[in-house]
Design an enzyme around this catalytic site. Structure first.
Site, PDB file in Angstrom:
ATOM      1  N   ARG A  96       0.810  -1.219   0.000  1.00  0.00           N
ATOM      2  CA  ARG A  96       0.000   0.000   0.000  1.00  0.00           C
ATOM      3  C   ARG A  96       0.846   1.272   0.000  1.00  0.00           C
ATOM      4  NH1 ARG A  96      -4.650  -1.743   4.484  1.00  0.00           N
ATOM      5  NH2 ARG A  96      -5.337  -3.636   3.387  1.00  0.00           N
ATOM      6  N   CYS A 149      -0.979  15.569 -14.347  1.00  0.00           N
ATOM      7  CA  CYS A 149      -0.584  14.641 -15.412  1.00  0.00           C
ATOM      8  C   CYS A 149       0.021  13.392 -14.781  1.00  0.00           C
ATOM      9  CB  CYS A 149       0.388  15.318 -16.366  1.00  0.00           C
ATOM     10  SG  CYS A 149      -0.329  16.723 -17.244  1.00  0.00           S
ATOM     11  N   ASN A 162       9.408  14.777 -16.554  1.00  0.00           N
ATOM     12  CA  ASN A 162       8.781  13.873 -15.589  1.00  0.00           C
ATOM     13  C   ASN A 162       9.597  12.618 -15.351  1.00  0.00           C
ATOM     14  OD1 ASN A 162       5.472  14.643 -16.900  1.00  0.00           O
ATOM     15  ND2 ASN A 162       6.609  15.667 -15.284  1.00  0.00           N
ATOM     16  N   HIS A 192       1.232  11.559 -26.213  1.00  0.00           N
ATOM     17  CA  HIS A 192       0.936  12.368 -27.393  1.00  0.00           C
ATOM     18  C   HIS A 192       2.041  13.346 -27.782  1.00  0.00           C
ATOM     19  CE1 HIS A 192      -0.701  14.558 -23.860  1.00  0.00           C
ATOM     20  NE2 HIS A 192      -0.178  15.610 -24.463  1.00  0.00           N
ATOM     21  N   VAL A 193       1.947  13.763 -29.037  1.00  0.00           N
ATOM     22  CA  VAL A 193       2.815  14.784 -29.617  1.00  0.00           C
ATOM     23  C   VAL A 193       1.918  15.869 -30.191  1.00  0.00           C
ATOM     24  CG1 VAL A 193       4.320  15.290 -31.582  1.00  0.00           C
ATOM     25  CG2 VAL A 193       4.777  13.288 -30.152  1.00  0.00           C
ATOM     26  N   ALA A 223       1.428  24.471 -24.988  1.00  0.00           N
ATOM     27  CA  ALA A 223      -0.027  24.418 -25.110  1.00  0.00           C
ATOM     28  C   ALA A 223      -0.614  24.475 -23.707  1.00  0.00           C
ATOM     29  CB  ALA A 223      -0.464  23.141 -25.820  1.00  0.00           C
TER      30      ALA A 223
END
Length: 279
Positions: free
Chosen positions: A142, A161, A192, A222-223, A278
């Site tokens: 856990r 994210c 990340n 994604h790109v 973005a």
């Protein structure tokens, strides 16, 4: 060639060849420069695995590794949602999501700092609970931290994210599995993957375990369409050997780490590439 370069390029190629476009949809994300829709090509459910024989950082472009660690300290050590605290470190990657009160709402560090776990009769936050349990209950299944709080998603400037970590102690080694619901491969992923590996190394050091495996899972991988040309350039570049990450071995308390306790030696890399944000 590093383990990261190899796996990263493989995923980028898959997206370029097999990615599904979202241009038929009205998307949430907009280009910061002109406010037009920011569309992507994407594949789903990708995994990166590292044996920790080297630090996972890209060599085909320069990764701002100190900025990545500062963001990590802001979220995990300060448990902050206050963008001004990050600005004091010279980091401005969250400025586009800063709300009127100077925060990103109830996101990221805010969730880690909530005292919602019971430990020996008192309430502690997720980080303190994790550190205690890794030391005192290593066989537990856990060892999980969670940033995805459905009760407060609408109070976040941006939903997380990277939203979950799960830690495993096996034969004296600390393994880490990270889950990201979504990863922008040009900008978000290189940060990340590196910073959560640094986190694994920090926590292994203060809990007394050797480094185990590091696993990074991505949901929507994604790109953005405006990133494609520069990613093609990046993929054709020379790749170098992995650098060496030094973490001050004198630090024994997680909350004593500062940015000065990290050094990256022999980091050879390609030139910096600019990718539009973005939001």
């Amino acid at each position: 060639m590093t383990q990261f370069d190899k796996q990263y390029n493989s995923i980028i190629k898959d997206i370029m060849n097999n990615g599904i476009s979202d241009e038929e949809f009205n998307v949430r994300t907009k280009w910061d420069s002109d406010g037009t829709p920011a569309h992507t090509l994407s594949v789903i459910s990708k995994q990166m695995r590292f044996d920790n024989s080297e630090v996972p950082i890209l060599t085909t472009k320069k990764v701002a590794w100190k900025t990545a660690i500062k963001e990590l300290l802001w979220i995990w050590q300060l448990k902050s949602n206050d963008v001004t605290e990050l600005n004091k470190m010279g980091v401005h990657i969250w400025d586009q999501w800063k709300q009127e009160d100077g925060t990103i709402g109830h996101a990221y560090g805010f969730q880690l700092g909530k005292k919602n776990r019971n430990l020996n009769g008192e309430k502690v936050d997720q980080v303190d609970y994790l550190l205690h349990q890794l030391k005192n209950n290593p066989s537990s299944r856990r060892h999980i931290t969670m940033l995805w709080n459905p009760d407060e998603l609408d109070s976040m400037a941006l939903t997380p994210c990277v939203y979950e970590t799960q830690w495993y102690v096996k034969q004296g080694k600390l393994h880490l599995e990270v889950r990201a619901r979504s990863n922008d491969m040009a900008l978000g992923n290189p940060f990340n993957v590196f910073q959560y590996n640094v986190l694994q190394r920090m926590i292994a050091q203060v809990t007394g375990y050797e480094l185990g495996e590091y696993i990074f899972n991505i949901g929507d991988c994604h790109v953005y369409t405006r990133h494609i040309d520069n990613l093609k350039i990046q993929m054709e570049r020379e790749q170098f050997e992995a650098p060496e990450l030094w973490i001050n071995p004198e630090v024994k308390d997680f909350y004593d780490f500062t940015i000065d306790d990290f050094k990256l030696f022999n980091y050879k890399h390609g030139d910096k590439l600019l990718f539009e944000v973005a939001v």
